[in-house]
Scaffold this motif. Structure first.
Motif, PDB file in Angstrom:
ATOM      1  N   ARG A 109      -9.731   0.931   0.158  1.00 52.88           N
ATOM      2  CA  ARG A 109      -9.640   0.799   1.613  1.00 52.88           C
ATOM      3  C   ARG A 109      -9.717  -0.655   2.061  1.00 52.88           C
ATOM      4  O   ARG A 109      -9.369  -0.984   3.191  1.00 52.88           O
ATOM      5  CB  ARG A 109     -10.771   1.610   2.262  1.00 52.88           C
ATOM      6  CG  ARG A 109     -10.613   3.125   2.064  1.00 52.88           C
ATOM      7  CD  ARG A 109     -11.775   3.920   2.596  1.00 52.88           C
ATOM      8  NE  ARG A 109     -13.011   3.616   1.876  1.00 52.88           N
ATOM      9  CZ  ARG A 109     -14.159   4.261   2.073  1.00 52.88           C
ATOM     10  NH1 ARG A 109     -14.213   5.261   2.964  1.00 52.88           N
ATOM     11  NH2 ARG A 109     -15.232   3.938   1.393  1.00 52.88           N
ATOM     12  N   GLN A 110     -10.169  -1.549   1.168  1.00 46.62           N
ATOM     13  CA  GLN A 110     -10.251  -2.981   1.477  1.00 46.62           C
ATOM     14  C   GLN A 110      -9.035  -3.749   0.935  1.00 46.62           C
ATOM     15  O   GLN A 110      -9.024  -4.979   0.972  1.00 46.62           O
ATOM     16  CB  GLN A 110     -11.526  -3.574   0.868  1.00 46.62           C
ATOM     17  CG  GLN A 110     -12.807  -2.859   1.279  1.00 46.62           C
ATOM     18  CD  GLN A 110     -14.007  -3.394   0.520  1.00 46.62           C
ATOM     19  OE1 GLN A 110     -14.241  -4.610   0.500  1.00 46.62           O
ATOM     20  NE2 GLN A 110     -14.751  -2.502  -0.105  1.00 46.62           N
ATOM     21  N   HIS A 111      -8.019  -3.032   0.458  1.00 51.39           N
ATOM     22  CA  HIS A 111      -6.894  -3.682  -0.187  1.00 51.39           C
ATOM     23  C   HIS A 111      -5.564  -3.260   0.439  1.00 51.39           C
ATOM     24  O   HIS A 111      -5.477  -2.255   1.147  1.00 51.39           O
ATOM     25  CB  HIS A 111      -6.875  -3.325  -1.682  1.00 51.39           C
ATOM     26  CG  HIS A 111      -7.925  -4.030  -2.470  1.00 51.39           C
ATOM     27  ND1 HIS A 111      -7.707  -5.202  -3.134  1.00 51.39           N
ATOM     28  CD2 HIS A 111      -9.240  -3.707  -2.679  1.00 51.39           C
ATOM     29  CE1 HIS A 111      -8.821  -5.584  -3.740  1.00 51.39           C
ATOM     30  NE2 HIS A 111      -9.770  -4.692  -3.487  1.00 51.39           N
ATOM     31  N   GLU A 112      -4.539  -4.063   0.124  1.00 51.95           N
ATOM     32  CA  GLU A 112      -3.171  -3.726   0.504  1.00 51.95           C
ATOM     33  C   GLU A 112      -2.628  -2.697  -0.499  1.00 51.95           C
ATOM     34  O   GLU A 112      -2.552  -2.965  -1.697  1.00 51.95           O
ATOM     35  CB  GLU A 112      -2.276  -4.973   0.464  1.00 51.95           C
ATOM     36  CG  GLU A 112      -2.565  -5.972   1.570  1.00 51.95           C
ATOM     37  CD  GLU A 112      -1.951  -5.543   2.895  1.00 51.95           C
ATOM     38  OE1 GLU A 112      -1.181  -4.555   2.915  1.00 51.95           O
ATOM     39  OE2 GLU A 112      -2.239  -6.203   3.912  1.00 51.95           O
ATOM     40  N   CYS A 113      -2.266  -1.532   0.006  1.00 55.31           N
ATOM     41  CA  CYS A 113      -1.695  -0.490  -0.840  1.00 55.31           C
ATOM     42  C   CYS A 113      -0.210  -0.364  -0.532  1.00 55.31           C
ATOM     43  O   CYS A 113       0.184  -0.275   0.639  1.00 55.31           O
ATOM     44  CB  CYS A 113      -2.405   0.844  -0.600  1.00 55.31           C
ATOM     45  SG  CYS A 113      -4.147   0.834  -1.061  1.00 55.31           S
ATOM     46  N   LEU A 114       0.601  -0.366  -1.565  1.00 55.01           N
ATOM     47  CA  LEU A 114       2.052  -0.287  -1.404  1.00 55.01           C
ATOM     48  C   LEU A 114       2.468   1.178  -1.327  1.00 55.01           C
ATOM     49  O   LEU A 114       2.194   1.954  -2.251  1.00 55.01           O
ATOM     50  CB  LEU A 114       2.746  -0.992  -2.573  1.00 55.01           C
ATOM     51  CG  LEU A 114       2.349  -2.469  -2.755  1.00 55.01           C
ATOM     52  CD1 LEU A 114       3.013  -3.055  -3.989  1.00 55.01           C
ATOM     53  CD2 LEU A 114       2.705  -3.278  -1.519  1.00 55.01           C
ATOM     54  N   GLY A 115       3.123   1.557  -0.253  1.00 54.14           N
ATOM     55  CA  GLY A 115       3.353   2.976   0.029  1.00 54.14           C
ATOM     56  C   GLY A 115       4.638   3.531  -0.544  1.00 54.14           C
ATOM     57  O   GLY A 115       5.684   2.886  -0.542  1.00 54.14           O
ATOM     58  N   LEU A 157       1.752  10.867  -1.710  1.00 57.76           N
ATOM     59  CA  LEU A 157       1.408   9.458  -1.928  1.00 57.76           C
ATOM     60  C   LEU A 157       1.633   8.622  -0.679  1.00 57.76           C
ATOM     61  O   LEU A 157       1.148   7.490  -0.594  1.00 57.76           O
ATOM     62  CB  LEU A 157       2.231   8.881  -3.088  1.00 57.76           C
ATOM     63  CG  LEU A 157       1.976   9.486  -4.467  1.00 57.76           C
ATOM     64  CD1 LEU A 157       2.889   8.847  -5.499  1.00 57.76           C
ATOM     65  CD2 LEU A 157       0.520   9.326  -4.871  1.00 57.76           C
ATOM     66  N   ARG A 158       2.335   9.145   0.280  1.00 63.26           N
ATOM     67  CA  ARG A 158       2.570   8.434   1.533  1.00 63.26           C
ATOM     68  C   ARG A 158       1.282   8.239   2.317  1.00 63.26           C
ATOM     69  O   ARG A 158       1.087   7.202   2.967  1.00 63.26           O
ATOM     70  CB  ARG A 158       3.582   9.213   2.372  1.00 63.26           C
ATOM     71  CG  ARG A 158       3.918   8.552   3.702  1.00 63.26           C
ATOM     72  CD  ARG A 158       4.859   9.426   4.516  1.00 63.26           C
ATOM     73  NE  ARG A 158       5.214   8.751   5.763  1.00 63.26           N
ATOM     74  CZ  ARG A 158       6.294   7.983   5.894  1.00 63.26           C
ATOM     75  NH1 ARG A 158       7.112   7.818   4.873  1.00 63.26           N
ATOM     76  NH2 ARG A 158       6.552   7.400   7.041  1.00 63.26           N
ATOM     77  N   THR A 159       0.384   9.220   2.255  1.00 59.91           N
ATOM     78  CA  THR A 159      -0.801   9.200   3.119  1.00 59.91           C
ATOM     79  C   THR A 159      -2.126   9.108   2.377  1.00 59.91           C
ATOM     80  O   THR A 159      -3.115   8.647   2.937  1.00 59.91           O
ATOM     81  CB  THR A 159      -0.832  10.458   4.003  1.00 59.91           C
ATOM     82  OG1 THR A 159      -0.838  11.618   3.147  1.00 59.91           O
ATOM     83  CG2 THR A 159       0.377  10.511   4.911  1.00 59.91           C
ATOM     84  N   HIS A 160      -2.175   9.564   1.119  1.00 58.37           N
ATOM     85  CA  HIS A 160      -3.448   9.517   0.407  1.00 58.37           C
ATOM     86  C   HIS A 160      -3.211   9.507  -1.101  1.00 58.37           C
ATOM     87  O   HIS A 160      -2.217  10.040  -1.586  1.00 58.37           O
ATOM     88  CB  HIS A 160      -4.351  10.696   0.800  1.00 58.37           C
ATOM     89  CG  HIS A 160      -3.755  12.039   0.512  1.00 58.37           C
ATOM     90  ND1 HIS A 160      -2.892  12.680   1.377  1.00 58.37           N
ATOM     91  CD2 HIS A 160      -3.889  12.874  -0.557  1.00 58.37           C
ATOM     92  CE1 HIS A 160      -2.520  13.837   0.865  1.00 58.37           C
ATOM     93  NE2 HIS A 160      -3.111  13.986  -0.306  1.00 58.37           N
ATOM     94  N   TRP A 161      -4.134   8.867  -1.804  1.00 58.07           N
ATOM     95  CA  TRP A 161      -4.095   8.792  -3.259  1.00 58.07           C
ATOM     96  C   TRP A 161      -5.308   9.526  -3.805  1.00 58.07           C
ATOM     97  O   TRP A 161      -6.425   9.406  -3.293  1.00 58.07           O
ATOM     98  CB  TRP A 161      -4.102   7.338  -3.733  1.00 58.07           C
ATOM     99  CG  TRP A 161      -2.858   6.576  -3.355  1.00 58.07           C
ATOM    100  CD1 TRP A 161      -1.736   7.074  -2.756  1.00 58.07           C
ATOM    101  CD2 TRP A 161      -2.626   5.177  -3.544  1.00 58.07           C
ATOM    102  NE1 TRP A 161      -0.815   6.089  -2.561  1.00 58.07           N
ATOM    103  CE2 TRP A 161      -1.321   4.903  -3.037  1.00 58.07           C
ATOM    104  CE3 TRP A 161      -3.368   4.133  -4.083  1.00 58.07           C
ATOM    105  CZ2 TRP A 161      -0.770   3.626  -3.052  1.00 58.07           C
ATOM    106  CZ3 TRP A 161      -2.816   2.861  -4.111  1.00 58.07           C
ATOM    107  CH2 TRP A 161      -1.525   2.610  -3.605  1.00 58.07           C
ATOM    108  N   PRO A 163      -7.628   7.952   1.719  1.00 56.25           N
ATOM    109  CA  PRO A 163      -6.525   7.741   2.668  1.00 56.25           C
ATOM    110  C   PRO A 163      -5.964   6.330   2.504  1.00 56.25           C
ATOM    111  O   PRO A 163      -6.706   5.374   2.309  1.00 56.25           O
ATOM    112  CB  PRO A 163      -7.196   7.910   4.034  1.00 56.25           C
ATOM    113  CG  PRO A 163      -8.498   8.601   3.756  1.00 56.25           C
ATOM    114  CD  PRO A 163      -8.911   8.161   2.386  1.00 56.25           C
ATOM    115  N   VAL A 164      -4.644   6.207   2.566  1.00 55.81           N
ATOM    116  CA  VAL A 164      -4.024   4.892   2.431  1.00 55.81           C
ATOM    117  C   VAL A 164      -3.061   4.655   3.596  1.00 55.81           C
ATOM    118  O   VAL A 164      -2.419   5.575   4.087  1.00 55.81           O
ATOM    119  CB  VAL A 164      -3.259   4.754   1.094  1.00 55.81           C
ATOM    120  CG1 VAL A 164      -4.219   4.787  -0.076  1.00 55.81           C
ATOM    121  CG2 VAL A 164      -2.192   5.821   0.947  1.00 55.81           C
TER     122      VAL A 164
END
Length: 309
Positions: free
Chosen positions: A185-191, A197-201, A213-214
Motif C-alpha cells: 500500500r506504500q508502493h507504486e503497483c503496476l495494474g 488483478l485490476r483491483t486487488h492482489w 487492494p491496489v
C-alpha cells in the motif's frame, strides 16, 4: 455366427426387400442370408420377418430391432472411422488462440517443435487476453487461464499459471522495505486490467491468505508493457513467471516477498465436443498436454484427462 455380421445381413435384407437381393449385394447365397436371419430369431426367441413366397414384411418387434440394429452398426462404423483417423497423417490448418504472455513466452517457443513434427499442419496463432468464443470465432483450440464457466466445451488441464511479484533494483532503492504484502500500500503497483488483478492482489503466506487492494497510475491489458514499465523502475508488478523468468535470472528484476505466493490459477486447453476428433487436432492436444501439462517435482504441475465445461 457373428452377431454384428448377422445384424448387417438382416438390415440388408430389409433394405433390399428380399433374401436373394441381399445375397447378391453381399456376395453370398440366399440360403446363408436366411441362416443369419434365422440365427438372430433363434437367439432372441422372436420372429423378425413374416415371409411368403412373394414378399416379406417386418413384424412389430422386427421393426424395432431393425432400428436399434442400424444404430448399433452406425456406432461401430463411427468407432472404426475414429480409429482410422487417429492413425491418419495430421494435415490442414489449425486455428489456435492463447493469452498474450503465455502465447509469446511459453507456447511460441515450443510451437516450432510441433510444426517440425507435423509438417503438413499449418497453424494460425492468435494472441488475446479476452475470452474468445471458440465456436463463433472459428477456433479449433483455445487456451484459458482461470476458473472455467459451464460452456459445453471439453477441457484438458495444464500446469497451473504462476504469478510472481517483482520490481527492478532501481525502483527499490530508497523505497520503504517490503516485509508483508500489506506494505504494498506504500508502493507504486503496476495494474493489469484483466481479472481481479485490476483491483486487488492476493497472497498466501505464514499468516494465511492476505488480500491487498491496489490502485495504479498505469493500467495495461498486456503484460509486456508492464514489463517495460517495471524494468524502467516505475513500480512493482505481479505477472506470470513465463514473462519475467529471464529478467529474474539476469538480475534486471528482483523477486519480492518470496515467503508469500500468489495463488496459482488453473489453466486449460479447450476444444469443441466432437465425436470424431481430426488428426491435426488430436496431435496438437497430445503435444500440448505432454509439453505443458505433465507432473513436475519442481512446480507441482499436474495434468488430467478431458472434462466437459
Amino acid at each position: 455366427m457373428d452377431r454384428l455380421t448377422s445384424m448387417a445381413v438382416f438390415i440388408k435384407a430389409v433394405d433390399l426387400g428380399s433374401f436373394s437381393a441381399a445375397a447378391q449385394a453381399l456376395e453370398m447365397s440366399p440360403q446363408l442370408v436366411g441362416k443369419h436371419v434365422q440365427g438372430i430369431e433363434q437367439r432372441l426367441g422372436v420372429r423378425l420377418l413374416n415371409r411368403t413366397t412373394r414378399r416379406q414384411s417386418l413384424t412389430d418387434f422386427g421393426r424395432t430391432f431393425y432400428e436399434r440394429a442400424r444404430g448399433i452398426l452406425a456406432e461401430v462404423e463411427a468407432a472404426e472411422m475414429m480409429a482410422a483417423e487417429t492413425l491418419a497423417m495430421p494435415t490442414g490448418r489449425l486455428r489456435v488462440n492463447a493469452p498474450v504472455s503465455f502465447g509469446m513466452h511459453t507456447l511460441a517457443p515450443r510451437l516450432p517443435e510441433f510444426m517440425q513434427r507435423y509438417p503438413h499442419v499449418a497453424v494460425e496463432l492468435s494472441l488475446s487476453n479476452r475470452a474468445v468464443d471458440l465456436i463463433d470465432e472459428g477456433y479449433d483450440v483455445v487456451f484459458r487461464v482461470g476458473a472455467l464457466s459451464d460452456s459445453g466445451l471439453i477441457a484438458r488441464s495444464l500446469a497451473p499459471y504462476r504469478l510472481v511479484l517483482c520490481a527492478a533494483p532501481g525502483y527499490l532503492e530508497g523505497r520503504p522495505a517490503l516485509r508483508s504484502p500489506l506494505d504494498l500500500r506504500q508502493h507504486e503497483c503496476l495494474g493489469f486490467s484483466h481479472t481481479e488483478l485490476r483491483t486487488h492482489w492476493t497472497f498466501d503466506g505464514p499468516e494465511g491468505r492476505i488480500v491487498v487492494p491496489v490502485t495504479s497510475r498505469l493500467m495495461v491489458d498486456h503484460g509486456e508493457p508492464l514489463m517495460c514499465a517495471a524494468l524502467a523502475g516505475l513500480g512493482i508488478m505481479l505477472q506470470p513467471l513465463e514473462l519475467v523468468r529471464e529478467a529474474l535470472a539476469d538480475g534486471r528484476l528482483i523477486r519480492l516477498l518470496p515467503a508469500y505466493e500468489a495463488p496459482t490459477r488453473p489453466m486449460h486447453v479447450l476444444y469443441a465436443p466432437d465425436r470424431r476428433i481430426t488428426p491435426k487436432l488430436r496431435s496438437f492436444l497430445d503435444f500440448t498436454v505432454s509439453t505443458f501439462g505433465p507432473q513436475s517435482a519442481s512446480s507441482g504441475r499436474t495434468c488430467s484427462g478431458p472434462r466437459n465445461f
